[in-house]
Scaffold this active site. Sequence first.
Site, mmCIF file in Angstrom:
data_model
loop_
_atom_site.group_PDB
_atom_site.id
_atom_site.type_symbol
_atom_site.label_atom_id
_atom_site.label_comp_id
_atom_site.label_asym_id
_atom_site.label_seq_id
_atom_site.Cartn_x
_atom_site.Cartn_y
_atom_site.Cartn_z
ATOM 1 N N LYS A 53 -0.390 -4.071 -3.546
ATOM 2 C CA LYS A 53 -1.706 -3.504 -3.221
ATOM 3 C C LYS A 53 -1.799 -2.117 -3.863
ATOM 4 O O LYS A 53 -1.217 -1.159 -3.378
ATOM 5 C CB LYS A 53 -1.915 -3.394 -1.717
ATOM 6 C CG LYS A 53 -3.282 -2.797 -1.336
ATOM 7 C CD LYS A 53 -3.463 -2.742 0.167
ATOM 8 C CE LYS A 53 -4.827 -2.151 0.528
ATOM 9 N NZ LYS A 53 -4.920 -0.706 0.282
ATOM 10 N N SER A 110 0.811 -1.209 0.000
ATOM 11 C CA SER A 110 0.000 0.000 0.000
ATOM 12 C C SER A 110 0.853 1.273 0.000
ATOM 13 O O SER A 110 1.637 1.497 -0.909
ATOM 14 C CB SER A 110 -0.954 -0.041 1.200
ATOM 15 O OG SER A 110 -1.917 0.977 1.138
ATOM 16 N N ASP A 161 10.550 5.081 -9.595
ATOM 17 C CA ASP A 161 10.119 5.690 -10.856
ATOM 18 C C ASP A 161 10.839 7.008 -11.137
ATOM 19 O O ASP A 161 11.079 7.365 -12.294
ATOM 20 C CB ASP A 161 8.612 5.945 -10.831
ATOM 21 C CG ASP A 161 7.794 4.677 -11.064
ATOM 22 O OD1 ASP A 161 8.409 3.607 -11.269
ATOM 23 O OD2 ASP A 161 6.557 4.758 -11.021
#
Length: 550
Positions: free
Chosen positions: A316, A291, A302
């Site tokens: 998740k 999460s 990223d």
Amino acid sequence: MKHTLAALAALLLVLPAQAQDKPKEDHSFSVSKNLDIFNTLYRKLDLFYVDTLDAEKVILTGIDAMLESLDPYTEYYADEDLGDLKMMTTGKYGGIGAMIRMRKDSTVIIGEPYEGMPAAEVGLKVGDILRKIDATDLKGKSVSDVSDMLRGEPGTTFVLRIQRPGEKKTRDFRITRRNIKVEPIPYYGLNGTIGYICLTQFTDKCSADVRRAVISLKEQGAQSLVIDLRGNGGGLLSEAVNIVGLFVPKGLTIVETKGKVKAANSQYATTTEPLDTITPLVVLVNGSTASAAEIVAGSLQDLDRAVVVGSRTYGKGLVQSPQELPFNGQLKLTTSKYYIPSGRCIQAINYRDRRELGKDGRVPDSLTNVFHTRGGREVRDGGGIKPDIEVKHDTMANVVYYLSNDDVLVDWGTQYAQKHATIPPVGTFTITDADFEQLKTMAREADFKYDRLSEKRLDDLKKMMQFEGYYDDATAEFEALERKLTHNMDQDFDRRRKDIEQLMAHEVVKRYYYQRGSVQQSLIGDDDLERARQLLDSPDEYSRILHPQN
């Protein structure tokens, strides 16, 4: 009954089942029809069923079954259960500050008191058996029941009666409940020039705790940082964005959420000037990183701001939002998926496929899609965050797993603590040969059992061979294997001595140095952390991973 029927009606209105593909008119009719059927059905049961129904219990069973058909994160909280929801989002509750657990004999004991909290301050110890709270006998009570009784309004006082192992007489402790806040950072520290931060949850304002820890470590001379998110199940999305914002420029979009209704679509960007965009950074993750913790790890990956080390995360990619219900209830409802800076969603399981098609629902690697980091590195959606550096771990042996959850380890730790007023600092404390032999003796006397998969597999093969008629020709070979696989606890303990001594050391250290000591002890011989140190000690390798084109 009005309470629960109103709650169920509200749930059915916000959770139309399996009707997403129908025209709006058909869907509205389906909702109305099924609500009518449900209400009528319950009235018939209440009027004519042979026994009197417990409305709260029956309706709650229906609610639970309905929500279980969706995903594990959509949950209903009645008024009396809202404390659990508040605890999840804030890390705060009114209580004594201790973790409790149940023994095999169904008694509830203190599993771990928290440092500086009422339980520790009055002198409660790991292993203390809880007998009474005021006049209420706790015999036969579940962990959940006892936990509810220990919690309460800050400032209220009660008497807790305990039985300390090795003592015949019980002890009474008068305890005043306080506002308990579970620290999101149980430990941070410096090793050489590498700063380490253990972040266990994303509760309200935890980003401020991370900021303070980073500043403190840099003041102490940290030239690189490790943020440990292993075992972190997540929490508040906003805090995840704030933590990423400590290390990347202001104004970057970190998370975008997309749902069925327009209100569920949002973008979350960094809103403050960063604390540090240069210091080399490693994020540790594992299969229990989920999460909000995945948002931090994935976003820093990223944006090419950190190297992710460890094993693949949980996956998740769903977002929950609170929905008000009648009679002060709340629904924690999955309203959207989230997408991190590269545009990928890392959700690993398609719960609709699992529900409707009976499939596992997990997205296979072959069906995941390629995305790119800001610098052009390939990353994929589905299946969680794949680390930049994957660390292989040995599988935990059965004897170690079962011992870690057995009463015999707790009993050994209790006896050890009763004989030793103090122990050396973490890092210098060691388990002696005598300690190890004592645990083996206690395990033998307690008839410690652990599941041996090799014996089970051999027994299954033996039955299959007998069924197919081949066993008689292989009897001698089977008997030889059975002799080799004979249950030998002493031998298995000796074979896994290193791992068992780590368990023993952890069991002792937490009694003297609490949670911060537990974290420090767990870092001794930590393969993931060692690989992170190697990487941070090699600037060229660190740069090659983040900027392969250079």
